[in-house]
Write a protein that holds these residues in place. Structure first.
Motif, PDB file in Angstrom:
ATOM      1  N   LEU A   1       0.824  -1.209   0.000  1.00  0.00           N
ATOM      2  CA  LEU A   1       0.000   0.000   0.000  1.00  0.00           C
ATOM      3  C   LEU A   1       0.860   1.262   0.000  1.00  0.00           C
ATOM      4  O   LEU A   1       0.515   2.257  -0.644  1.00  0.00           O
ATOM      5  N   LEU A   2       1.974   1.209   0.711  1.00  0.00           N
ATOM      6  CA  LEU A   2       2.873   2.365   0.743  1.00  0.00           C
ATOM      7  C   LEU A   2       3.470   2.631  -0.639  1.00  0.00           C
ATOM      8  O   LEU A   2       3.519   3.777  -1.090  1.00  0.00           O
ATOM      9  N   ILE A   3       3.916   1.574  -1.304  1.00  0.00           N
ATOM     10  CA  ILE A   3       4.507   1.749  -2.631  1.00  0.00           C
ATOM     11  C   ILE A   3       3.480   2.281  -3.615  1.00  0.00           C
ATOM     12  O   ILE A   3       3.775   3.160  -4.435  1.00  0.00           O
ATOM     13  N   LYS A   4       2.258   1.796  -3.531  1.00  0.00           N
ATOM     14  CA  LYS A   4       1.199   2.275  -4.426  1.00  0.00           C
ATOM     15  C   LYS A   4       0.900   3.752  -4.183  1.00  0.00           C
ATOM     16  O   LYS A   4       0.770   4.536  -5.127  1.00  0.00           O
ATOM     17  N   SER A   5       0.826   4.150  -2.918  1.00  0.00           N
ATOM     18  CA  SER A   5       0.567   5.554  -2.586  1.00  0.00           C
ATOM     19  C   SER A   5       1.743   6.446  -2.974  1.00  0.00           C
ATOM     20  O   SER A   5       1.542   7.563  -3.479  1.00  0.00           O
ATOM     21  N   LEU A   6       2.960   5.965  -2.730  1.00  0.00           N
ATOM     22  CA  LEU A   6       4.140   6.742  -3.114  1.00  0.00           C
ATOM     23  C   LEU A   6       4.207   6.923  -4.625  1.00  0.00           C
ATOM     24  O   LEU A   6       4.587   7.991  -5.115  1.00  0.00           O
ATOM     25  N   ALA A   7       3.837   5.891  -5.368  1.00  0.00           N
ATOM     26  CA  ALA A   7       3.850   5.992  -6.833  1.00  0.00           C
ATOM     27  C   ALA A   7       2.886   7.071  -7.309  1.00  0.00           C
ATOM     28  O   ALA A   7       3.193   7.802  -8.263  1.00  0.00           O
ATOM     29  N   GLU A   8       1.739   7.178  -6.668  1.00  0.00           N
ATOM     30  CA  GLU A   8       0.780   8.226  -7.043  1.00  0.00           C
ATOM     31  C   GLU A   8       1.356   9.614  -6.766  1.00  0.00           C
ATOM     32  O   GLU A   8       1.145  10.545  -7.549  1.00  0.00           O
ATOM     33  N   HIS A   9       2.087   9.775  -5.669  1.00  0.00           N
ATOM     34  CA  HIS A   9       2.711  11.068  -5.368  1.00  0.00           C
ATOM     35  C   HIS A   9       3.870  11.358  -6.323  1.00  0.00           C
ATOM     36  O   HIS A   9       4.089  12.506  -6.697  1.00  0.00           O
ATOM     37  N   ILE A  10       4.608  10.339  -6.692  1.00  0.00           N
ATOM     38  CA  ILE A  10       5.755  10.529  -7.576  1.00  0.00           C
ATOM     39  C   ILE A  10       5.311  10.938  -8.980  1.00  0.00           C
ATOM     40  O   ILE A  10       6.012  11.677  -9.667  1.00  0.00           O
ATOM     41  N   LYS A  11       4.136  10.488  -9.402  1.00  0.00           N
ATOM     42  CA  LYS A  11       3.620  10.874 -10.719  1.00  0.00           C
ATOM     43  C   LYS A  11       3.474  12.389 -10.840  1.00  0.00           C
ATOM     44  O   LYS A  11       3.584  12.942 -11.934  1.00  0.00           O
ATOM     45  N   LYS A  12       3.238  13.060  -9.724  1.00  0.00           N
ATOM     46  CA  LYS A  12       3.017  14.504  -9.740  1.00  0.00           C
ATOM     47  C   LYS A  12       4.313  15.310  -9.746  1.00  0.00           C
ATOM     48  O   LYS A  12       4.288  16.517  -9.927  1.00  0.00           O
ATOM     49  N   ILE A  13       5.453  14.656  -9.545  1.00  0.00           N
ATOM     50  CA  ILE A  13       6.746  15.353  -9.510  1.00  0.00           C
ATOM     51  C   ILE A  13       7.226  15.532 -10.948  1.00  0.00           C
ATOM     52  O   ILE A  13       7.386  14.556 -11.681  1.00  0.00           O
ATOM     53  N   PRO A  14       7.468  16.766 -11.404  1.00  0.00           N
ATOM     54  CA  PRO A  14       7.806  16.988 -12.817  1.00  0.00           C
ATOM     55  C   PRO A  14       9.177  16.453 -13.234  1.00  0.00           C
ATOM     56  O   PRO A  14       9.378  16.155 -14.413  1.00  0.00           O
ATOM     57  N   GLU A  15      10.109  16.304 -12.297  1.00  0.00           N
ATOM     58  CA  GLU A  15      11.442  15.806 -12.663  1.00  0.00           C
ATOM     59  C   GLU A  15      11.449  14.318 -13.008  1.00  0.00           C
ATOM     60  O   GLU A  15      12.356  13.833 -13.665  1.00  0.00           O
ATOM     61  N   ILE A  16      10.448  13.596 -12.540  1.00  0.00           N
ATOM     62  CA  ILE A  16      10.393  12.151 -12.771  1.00  0.00           C
ATOM     63  C   ILE A  16       9.410  11.881 -13.900  1.00  0.00           C
ATOM     64  O   ILE A  16       8.197  12.025 -13.745  1.00  0.00           O
ATOM     65  N   GLU A  17       9.968  11.504 -15.033  1.00  0.00           N
ATOM     66  CA  GLU A  17       9.135  11.186 -16.192  1.00  0.00           C
ATOM     67  C   GLU A  17       9.650   9.910 -16.845  1.00  0.00           C
ATOM     68  O   GLU A  17      10.824   9.581 -16.775  1.00  0.00           O
ATOM     69  N   VAL A  18       8.739   9.215 -17.472  1.00  0.00           N
ATOM     70  CA  VAL A  18       9.064   7.917 -18.075  1.00  0.00           C
ATOM     71  C   VAL A  18       9.770   8.147 -19.406  1.00  0.00           C
ATOM     72  O   VAL A  18       9.275   8.879 -20.256  1.00  0.00           O
ATOM     73  N   PRO A  19      10.943   7.536 -19.630  1.00  0.00           N
ATOM     74  CA  PRO A  19      11.604   7.657 -20.931  1.00  0.00           C
ATOM     75  C   PRO A  19      10.820   6.920 -22.013  1.00  0.00           C
ATOM     76  O   PRO A  19       9.990   6.056 -21.722  1.00  0.00           O
ATOM     77  N   GLU A  20      11.113   7.257 -23.264  1.00  0.00           N
ATOM     78  CA  GLU A  20      10.394   6.635 -24.377  1.00  0.00           C
ATOM     79  C   GLU A  20      10.644   5.139 -24.450  1.00  0.00           C
ATOM     80  O   GLU A  20       9.771   4.365 -24.816  1.00  0.00           O
TER      81      GLU A  20
END
Length: 150
Positions: free
Chosen positions: A11-30
């Protein structure tokens, strides 16, 4: 005070992932949709948000076990691979995705590099603790017996 030790890891990892999605420096490479996570896996991850989940998992690992190097994380995310008729052997995970995620977490100022490995910054510890506290509040609403521990 409630911290990451007091909440379930999934549950912690799932919640942290949702917060990390909002951080602009972390984006998925192509290339992230086409690569496997290591030689022990047969296919790429099926979850389209696996990048954020892996970043959240790395944050949690650094919270509990830091300082960690890339090689430590390769071993942790590796797995077993069948080699012909012989017994299974351990294979480390691919380091490229782990390295890119760590660089992005460093740019977001959540992780810092030291001589012994990478550790969480106070901002990173605060993020994990805040998400843990919010998650514990939700869990205590579902199970009132937990309310006295928070």
């Amino acid at each position: 005070m409630v911290n990451a030790y007091d909440v379930p890891a999934d549950l912690l990892i799932k919640s942290l992932a949702e917060h990390i999605k909002k951080i602009p420096e972390i984006e998925v490479p192509e290339w992230a949709n086409y690569v496997k996570t290591g030689s022990h896996t047969e296919r790429p991850p099926q979850n389209p948000d696996w990048w954020y989940t892996r970043a959240a998992s790395i944050l949690r690992k650094l919270y509990f076990h830091g300082p960690l190097g890339i090689h430590d994380l390769e071993r942790a995310y590796g797995g077993s691979k069948q080699v012909g008729y012989n017994p299974k052997h351990h294979r480390d995970a691919g380091s490229s995705a782990i390295r890119k995620i760590l660089h992005q977490l460093e740019q977001a100022e959540l992780v810092i590099k030291t001589q012994k490995g990478r550790i969480l910054t106070p901002k990173g510890v605060s993020l994990v603790d805040k998400v843990s506290f919010n998650l514990f509040q939700e869990l205590s609403k579902q199970n009132e017996a937990l309310a006295r521990y928070g």
